[in-house]
Design a protein around this motif. Structure first.
Motif, mmCIF file in Angstrom:
data_model
loop_
_atom_site.group_PDB
_atom_site.id
_atom_site.type_symbol
_atom_site.label_atom_id
_atom_site.label_comp_id
_atom_site.label_asym_id
_atom_site.label_seq_id
_atom_site.Cartn_x
_atom_site.Cartn_y
_atom_site.Cartn_z
ATOM 1 N N TYR A 118 0.854 -1.191 0.000
ATOM 2 C CA TYR A 118 0.000 0.000 0.000
ATOM 3 C C TYR A 118 0.886 1.235 0.000
ATOM 4 O O TYR A 118 1.794 1.363 0.824
ATOM 5 N N LEU A 119 0.597 2.161 -0.926
ATOM 6 C CA LEU A 119 1.275 3.456 -0.981
ATOM 7 C C LEU A 119 0.225 4.534 -1.197
ATOM 8 O O LEU A 119 -0.820 4.270 -1.801
ATOM 9 N N PRO A 120 0.468 5.755 -0.723
ATOM 10 C CA PRO A 120 -0.475 6.836 -1.041
ATOM 11 C C PRO A 120 -0.353 7.207 -2.513
ATOM 12 O O PRO A 120 0.705 7.006 -3.128
ATOM 13 N N LYS A 121 -1.419 7.736 -3.077
ATOM 14 C CA LYS A 121 -1.414 8.093 -4.498
ATOM 15 C C LYS A 121 -0.810 9.477 -4.682
ATOM 16 O O LYS A 121 -1.495 10.497 -4.760
ATOM 17 N N VAL A 122 0.520 9.506 -4.710
ATOM 18 C CA VAL A 122 1.238 10.756 -4.899
ATOM 19 C C VAL A 122 2.578 10.454 -5.558
ATOM 20 O O VAL A 122 3.225 9.453 -5.228
ATOM 21 N N ASN A 123 2.966 11.270 -6.518
ATOM 22 C CA ASN A 123 4.245 11.078 -7.206
ATOM 23 C C ASN A 123 5.360 11.782 -6.446
ATOM 24 O O ASN A 123 5.154 12.848 -5.859
ATOM 25 N N HIS A 124 6.528 11.176 -6.468
ATOM 26 C CA HIS A 124 7.682 11.768 -5.797
ATOM 27 C C HIS A 124 8.923 11.372 -6.583
ATOM 28 O O HIS A 124 9.143 10.182 -6.856
ATOM 29 N N ALA A 125 9.732 12.352 -6.949
ATOM 30 C CA ALA A 125 10.816 12.105 -7.901
ATOM 31 C C ALA A 125 12.148 11.750 -7.257
ATOM 32 O O ALA A 125 13.147 11.605 -7.954
ATOM 33 N N THR A 126 12.201 11.585 -5.951
ATOM 34 C CA THR A 126 13.484 11.318 -5.308
ATOM 35 C C THR A 126 14.013 9.934 -5.690
ATOM 36 O O THR A 126 13.264 9.009 -6.013
ATOM 37 N N GLU A 127 15.330 9.790 -5.613
ATOM 38 C CA GLU A 127 15.970 8.515 -5.929
ATOM 39 C C GLU A 127 15.518 7.421 -4.944
ATOM 40 O O GLU A 127 15.361 6.262 -5.325
ATOM 41 N N THR A 128 15.304 7.818 -3.702
ATOM 42 C CA THR A 128 14.852 6.852 -2.695
ATOM 43 C C THR A 128 13.517 6.232 -3.090
ATOM 44 O O THR A 128 13.335 5.008 -3.028
ATOM 45 N N TYR A 129 12.568 7.066 -3.500
ATOM 46 C CA TYR A 129 11.251 6.560 -3.896
ATOM 47 C C TYR A 129 11.350 5.729 -5.174
ATOM 48 O O TYR A 129 10.690 4.686 -5.301
#
Length: 360
Positions: A118-129
């Motif tokens: 399960y993840l929230p529906k949001v984009n994130h451009a970091t290398e970690t994500y």
């Protein structure tokens, strides 16, 4: 006349036999809730990953991981899960894409079988994500977009997702997945970094927020754990996942005072280390009797009472220039030169006031 004969005969038959008419749809009386005692125990591990979150939940032969520490904690997470005999995770929840919550998650996904994420529906451009997404893709796992109102079971435990409840937020923290784990008559509420806006949404939605144990939001920041929310949860125990020395001053003084005013027993991973709370469906106990702090030598839990002949406490509580609250025991190296802002009789008393033990 014939159309009246059959109903009349039915009424006479009911009177003779004592039968009542069938109920029609309409308001129904409340049915007492019967709680069946669950099998075994529920274990909730608040893993000491410093200024980060990582929580393992176990019931029967099933396990769920909520967050996985910082990037540097990947190896620690794999080792800890192995030590608990974990081979498969039925559920993994990444509360939100910040590094201190999903940093070690790619390592976990690589080393263990994972059924659902399960993840929230949001984009994130970091290398970690992106590392997490790549690890999921390599194992052909698609994320389930979390939102308030979803639920599933984990063994005999019920897991409800209570947030997020909006499609967009200004703060990434407010996308945090909030989950409530109910087991018999006990409940744990895990809040990620959800702030007061998300807390208010949960209250407005009318969710049952009551829980015995609250994982305090955002490492004890004043941006979470609002008064209305705390009152709605009404916990007996609060756990703060936090590093002893951090750049944010967590946990903030107002939150510790709010918890104290509400008579909530507070544990901090910075002070007690990894905490394992065990529920049998009726009561919750702390499993580990030895307190360990990340990177330090284990310290045996001290139940001694330190008082002088007038019964005045001898443990010195000091607040340094960085706002850190530290207590010193008689006999420790820096005890004599420490200027106290508070005095305590026991270590537990000092910890409840938000102080941590001095290293020397």
């Amino acid at each position: 006349m014939k159309k009246f004969i059959l109903p009349l005969l039915l009424c006479i038959l009911m009177l003779v036999t004592g039968c009542s008419q069938p109920e029609t749809e309409g308001p129904k009386a409340d049915i007492p809730k019967i709680i069946t005692a669950p099998a075994g125990t529920l274990k909730v591990h608040f893993i000491d990953v410093g200024q980060a979150d990582a929580i393992l939940v176990q019931n029967s032969d099933q396990a769920m991981l909520v967050d996985a520490g910082n990037n540097a904690d990947g190896e620690l997470m794999v080792r800890y899960l192995n030590q608990q005999g974990i081979k498969k995770l039925q559920v993994v929840i990444g509360t939100h894409p910040h590094e201190d919550h999903i940093g070690g998650m790619d390592d976990v996904i690589k080393h263990f079988s994972v059924e659902q994420i399960y993840l929230p529906k949001v984009n994130h451009a970091t290398e970690t994500y992106q590392d997490v997404l790549r690890a999921m893709k390599a194992k052909n796992i698609k994320a389930t977009a979390a939102s308030g109102g979803q639920s599933f079971t984990l063994g005999d435990a019920r897991v409800e997702i209570l947030a997020p409840n909006s499609s967009s937020y200004e703060e990434l923290n407010d996308y945090s997945i909030v989950s409530k784990i109910s087991f018999g008559e006990t409940a744990f509420l895990l809040t990620g970094d959800a702030g007061i806006l998300s807390e208010q949404e949960m209250i407005t939605k009318g969710y049952d927020l009551r829980a015995n144990v609250l994982k305090v939001g955002h490492h004890g920041s004043y941006t979470a754990t609002g008064e209305k929310f705390l009152k709605a949860v009404n916990p007996q125990v609060a756990v703060i996942s936090v590093a002893a020395k951090n750049d944010y001053g967590h946990p903030h003084r107002e939150i510790l005072e709010r918890l104290k005013t509400s008579k909530v027993e507070v544990y901090q991973t910075a002070q007690q280390g990894t905490l394992v709370l065990v529920s049998d469906g009726k009561k919750i106990t702390v499993e580990n009797q030895t307190i360990t702090t990340k990177g330090e030598v284990p310290i045996a839990k001290d139940t001694s009472v330190y008082v002088d002949k007038n019964a005045k406490g001898l443990i010195k509580g000091n607040i340094n220039k960085n706002g850190d609250k530290i207590y010193h025991l008689p006999g420790q190296r820096n005890y004599e030169q420490t200027k106290p802002e508070a005095w305590f009789k026991t270590e537990d008393e000092a910890v409840q006031a938000g102080f941590r033990r001095a290293s020397r």
